[in-house]
Design a protein around this motif. Structure first.
Motif, PDB file in Angstrom:
ATOM      1  N   MET A 193      34.742  13.338  48.187  1.00 26.79           N
ATOM      2  CA  MET A 193      34.386  14.754  48.071  1.00 26.79           C
ATOM      3  C   MET A 193      33.774  15.262  49.374  1.00 26.79           C
ATOM      4  N   ALA A 194      32.850  14.503  49.940  1.00 33.22           N
ATOM      5  CA  ALA A 194      32.183  14.939  51.166  1.00 33.22           C
ATOM      6  C   ALA A 194      33.171  15.085  52.318  1.00 33.22           C
ATOM      7  N   ALA A 195      34.069  14.108  52.445  1.00 33.64           N
ATOM      8  CA  ALA A 195      35.031  14.150  53.556  1.00 33.64           C
ATOM      9  C   ALA A 195      36.053  15.264  53.360  1.00 33.64           C
ATOM     10  N   HIS A 196      36.573  15.394  52.146  1.00 37.18           N
ATOM     11  CA  HIS A 196      37.627  16.369  51.884  1.00 37.18           C
ATOM     12  C   HIS A 196      37.126  17.800  52.004  1.00 37.18           C
ATOM     13  N   SER A 197      35.839  18.005  51.744  1.00 36.62           N
ATOM     14  CA  SER A 197      35.287  19.363  51.829  1.00 36.62           C
ATOM     15  C   SER A 197      35.235  19.872  53.265  1.00 36.62           C
ATOM     16  N   ALA A 198      35.127  18.947  54.250  1.00 39.64           N
ATOM     17  CA  ALA A 198      35.003  19.290  55.675  1.00 39.64           C
ATOM     18  C   ALA A 198      33.733  20.085  55.959  1.00 39.64           C
ATOM     19  N   CYS A 199      32.732  19.956  55.103  1.00 39.69           N
ATOM     20  CA  CYS A 199      31.462  20.667  55.292  1.00 39.69           C
ATOM     21  C   CYS A 199      30.477  19.811  56.082  1.00 39.69           C
ATOM     22  N   ASP A 200      29.456  20.460  56.603  1.00 39.51           N
ATOM     23  CA  ASP A 200      28.395  19.777  57.345  1.00 39.51           C
ATOM     24  C   ASP A 200      27.229  19.536  56.399  1.00 39.51           C
ATOM     25  N   PHE A 201      26.815  18.275  56.271  1.00 43.10           N
ATOM     26  CA  PHE A 201      25.751  17.942  55.333  1.00 43.10           C
ATOM     27  C   PHE A 201      24.460  17.507  56.014  1.00 43.10           C
ATOM     28  N   GLY A 202      24.319  17.833  57.294  1.00 42.37           N
ATOM     29  CA  GLY A 202      23.043  17.617  57.965  1.00 42.37           C
ATOM     30  C   GLY A 202      22.816  16.236  58.516  1.00 42.37           C
ATOM     31  N   GLY A 203      23.846  15.407  58.584  1.00 39.64           N
ATOM     32  CA  GLY A 203      23.677  14.048  59.087  1.00 39.64           C
ATOM     33  C   GLY A 203      23.927  13.915  60.578  1.00 39.64           C
ATOM     34  N   GLY A 204      24.137  15.056  61.254  1.00 36.65           N
ATOM     35  CA  GLY A 204      24.327  15.030  62.696  1.00 36.65           C
ATOM     36  C   GLY A 204      25.705  14.534  63.108  1.00 36.65           C
ATOM     37  N   LYS A 205      25.824  14.181  64.407  1.00 37.97           N
ATOM     38  CA  LYS A 205      27.105  13.762  64.970  1.00 37.97           C
ATOM     39  C   LYS A 205      27.635  12.494  64.304  1.00 37.97           C
ATOM     40  N   ALA A 206      26.722  11.583  63.950  1.00 40.62           N
ATOM     41  CA  ALA A 206      27.161  10.324  63.341  1.00 40.62           C
ATOM     42  C   ALA A 206      27.877  10.585  62.026  1.00 40.62           C
ATOM     43  N   GLU A 207      27.315  11.460  61.212  1.00 43.52           N
ATOM     44  CA  GLU A 207      27.934  11.783  59.927  1.00 43.52           C
ATOM     45  C   GLU A 207      29.267  12.496  60.128  1.00 43.52           C
ATOM     46  N   LYS A 208      29.304  13.468  61.025  1.00 38.37           N
ATOM     47  CA  LYS A 208      30.539  14.204  61.269  1.00 38.37           C
ATOM     48  C   LYS A 208      31.654  13.264  61.720  1.00 38.37           C
ATOM     49  N   LEU A 209      31.310  12.317  62.587  1.00 37.14           N
ATOM     50  CA  LEU A 209      32.300  11.363  63.082  1.00 37.14           C
ATOM     51  C   LEU A 209      32.799  10.469  61.950  1.00 37.14           C
ATOM     52  N   ALA A 210      31.880   9.986  61.115  1.00 37.90           N
ATOM     53  CA  ALA A 210      32.262   9.113  59.999  1.00 37.90           C
ATOM     54  C   ALA A 210      33.188   9.840  59.032  1.00 37.90           C
ATOM     55  N   LEU A 211      32.878  11.100  58.722  1.00 37.48           N
ATOM     56  CA  LEU A 211      33.706  11.880  57.795  1.00 37.48           C
ATOM     57  C   LEU A 211      35.066  12.210  58.409  1.00 37.48           C
TER      58      LEU A 211
END
Length: 529
Positions: free
Chosen positions: A320-338
């Motif tokens: 769900m988190a990845a498919h939404s393409a939204c930003d959840f506040g985890g910074g660059k590390a989270e964006k890269l992982a998603l």
């Protein structure tokens, strides 16, 4: 002394240099390990990079809200009678509408046209809807339905079968006056298996059934296969029957399957009953929780008033988190992982990726985080004495992500906190069975709320509508806009939330064209009193 210090200092510097060199060369020396780490689940990754609360100002105020001795009565009050009743009595027979569809008789035929097999992918609730559609298609074709085959979910890797999840004897008995159902194929057709269809093109397999196909499509394309071969196998089958332009009797049949015939196996119902009981009758400080007895009430329970509880379905998993393409506040590390996960699972082809985070939130297309669902509940008036059951499988970010919700609602429970590992042994590691327990508890709660749309949300909204039970449907566009406003005060946020959810607490909505009958059972499966 100075020489000694220099002598001692050099080895330390040398050790530091060696450690630093090892860190730099570690990915090169052990690429397999590093690769496996880089593909580790985002939840593991985020537990090392814990995101800070995104709405600290609101969260601080919410945590300071006063606890009441009891929540406002209107918050927990059951839904008023809305003038609609379930309307499924009797077996489904002889609809006049079918005269225009080249169909002569709709009563249970003495002789079946053949065996119908369907192969269902997806999670529990997508498969549940597929089962309902399979019964309807079998009725349309006058076919004998073979108990549907549930595919292994590629994400959760759960191989649970129909009989592992649903009470198959109850299912067959409830539907016996409507269609013929068999648990397995006779020996003459034992060759018709998933493996058989996976190895070559077979004349008995229907591979290209359109999404939301009409009844006439099945009569024109599947019935001839049945009549020629005595069997037809449809794969894939999920979402393969239209919600519109069907006789009312077929629509009622789908609801009869969903709301009456599909009952979970006894051990799931027993565990669900135990969890509901422990939520209703929590232990006192002098009487600890007993988690090894799934049977009735104790003397203490008889004297104790049952408590109310809310079930929160937290659909905030990796997919769900990845498919939404939204930003959840985890910074660059989270964006890269998603982003990496999106690329690996969907090849980067995600529609939401073309929008900015602000645009997605304004449109209500971002799932609510645990922090945001907690702020929603707090704004609606639920205080920190509220008993809350968390229905979820794997939360993206793990316990670190859930901590804010737990801080807002310290009496939050889940399967693990309410039941011992021995009680959960039959469902351990099986996503469909875990979801079934959550579904069961959700159907026995005073209030149900989901953090985002999805199959569990849709299924429970429809089922609770059918039973006239209170269900809060978050106003996603409103909440998205409120959470984007970093200057909003708690009082402003609370007022906007309350006003925006006045008519979103279980009020019946009539199904519109193309909408799912499983989410909106009225007017097809309900009658006005």
């Amino acid at each position: 002394m100075e020489k000694m210090m220099r002598f001692q200092y050099k080895p330390v510097r040398r050790q530091e240099a060696i450690v630093g060199l090892f860190v730099l060369l570690f990915p090169v020396l052990l690429p397999c390990f590093f690769a496996s780490f880089s593909h580790a689940s985002p939840s593991t990754f985020l537990e090392w990079n814990v995101p800070k609360p995104r709405h600290l100002r609101l969260l601080t105020s919410a945590l300071q809200r006063e606890s009441s001795n009891g929540e406002p009565t209107d918050l927990w009050a059951p839904l008023a009678d809305q003038g609609w009743r379930p309307c499924l009595d009797g077996s489904v027979n002889a609809p006049r509408e079918w005269q225009t569809m080249r169909f002569l008789s709709f009563a249970l035929p003495q002789k079946s046209e053949g065996y119908l097999q369907v192969f269902l992918d997806g999670g529990l609730n997508q498969q549940r809807m597929g089962i309902c559609d399979a019964v309807a298609v079998a009725k349309i074709l006058n076919a004998t339905l073979v108990i549907p085959y549930l595919e292994v979910n590629p994400v959760w890797q759960d191989s649970s079968s129909f009989m592992d999840i649903f009470d198959v004897d109850h299912f067959i008995n409830v539907m016996k006056d409507d269609i013929s159902i068999v648990k397995e194929l006779p020996d003459d057709f034992s060759w018709s298996t998933r493996e058989y269809y996976a190895t070559a093109i077979r004349p008995t397999r229907i591979k290209r059934a359109p999404v939301h196909a009409s009844a006439n499509w099945y009569l024109e394309n599947v019935l001839p296969v049945l009549q020629s071969n005595g069997i037809a196998a449809i794969s894939p089958f999920s979402h393969r029957l239209s919600f519109d332009n069907l006789p009312s009797e077929i629509q009622k049949l789908r609801c009869k399957v969903n709301f009456k015939a599909l009952v979970f196996v006894p051990h799931i119902r027993a565990l669900g009953d135990a969890l509901v009981h422990r939520l209703r009758y929590p232990p006192t400080e002098s009487q600890p929780l007993i988690t090894d007895d799934l049977t009735g009430t104790t003397d203490r329970n008889v004297k104790q008033m049952p408590q109310k509880f809310v079930v929160v379905h937290l659909r905030f998993d990796k997919d769900m988190a990845a498919h939404s393409a939204c930003d959840f506040g985890g910074g660059k590390a989270e964006k890269l992982a998603l982003a990496k996960y999106r690329q690996r699972i969907w090849g980067g082809r995600v529609l939401n990726s073309q929008f900015t985070d602000e645009e997605l939130r304004s449109q209500g297309r971002c799932p609510l985080t645990p922090e945001e669902i907690g702020l929603l509940l707090a704004a609606l008036g639920f205080d920190n004495s509220t008993r809350l059951y968390l229905a979820s499988h794997k939360v993206y970010g793990g316990e670190a992500r859930i901590s804010t919700l737990r801080e807002l609602f310290p009496k939050m429970e889940n399967k693990k906190s309410l039941a011992s590992s021995e009680e959960r042994v039959l469902i351990k590691g099986k996503a469909s069975l875990l979801a079934a327990v959550d579904y069961y508890v959700g159907m026995h709660s005073d209030i149900f709320v989901s953090a985002s749309p999805g199959n569990m949300h849709n299924a429970l909204v429809g089922h609770r509508t059918f039973e006239n039970m209170k269900t809060i449907r978050p106003n996603m566009p409103l909440l998205g806009q409120l959470f984007l406003n970093k200057n909003i005060t708690w009082s402003e946020f609370r007022q906007a939330v309350v006003e925006g959810h006045i008519n979103r607490q279980g009020q019946l909505r009539l199904r519109k064209p193309k909408q799912s009958i499983y989410t909106y059972p009225a007017p097809d499966c309900m009658c006005q009193a």
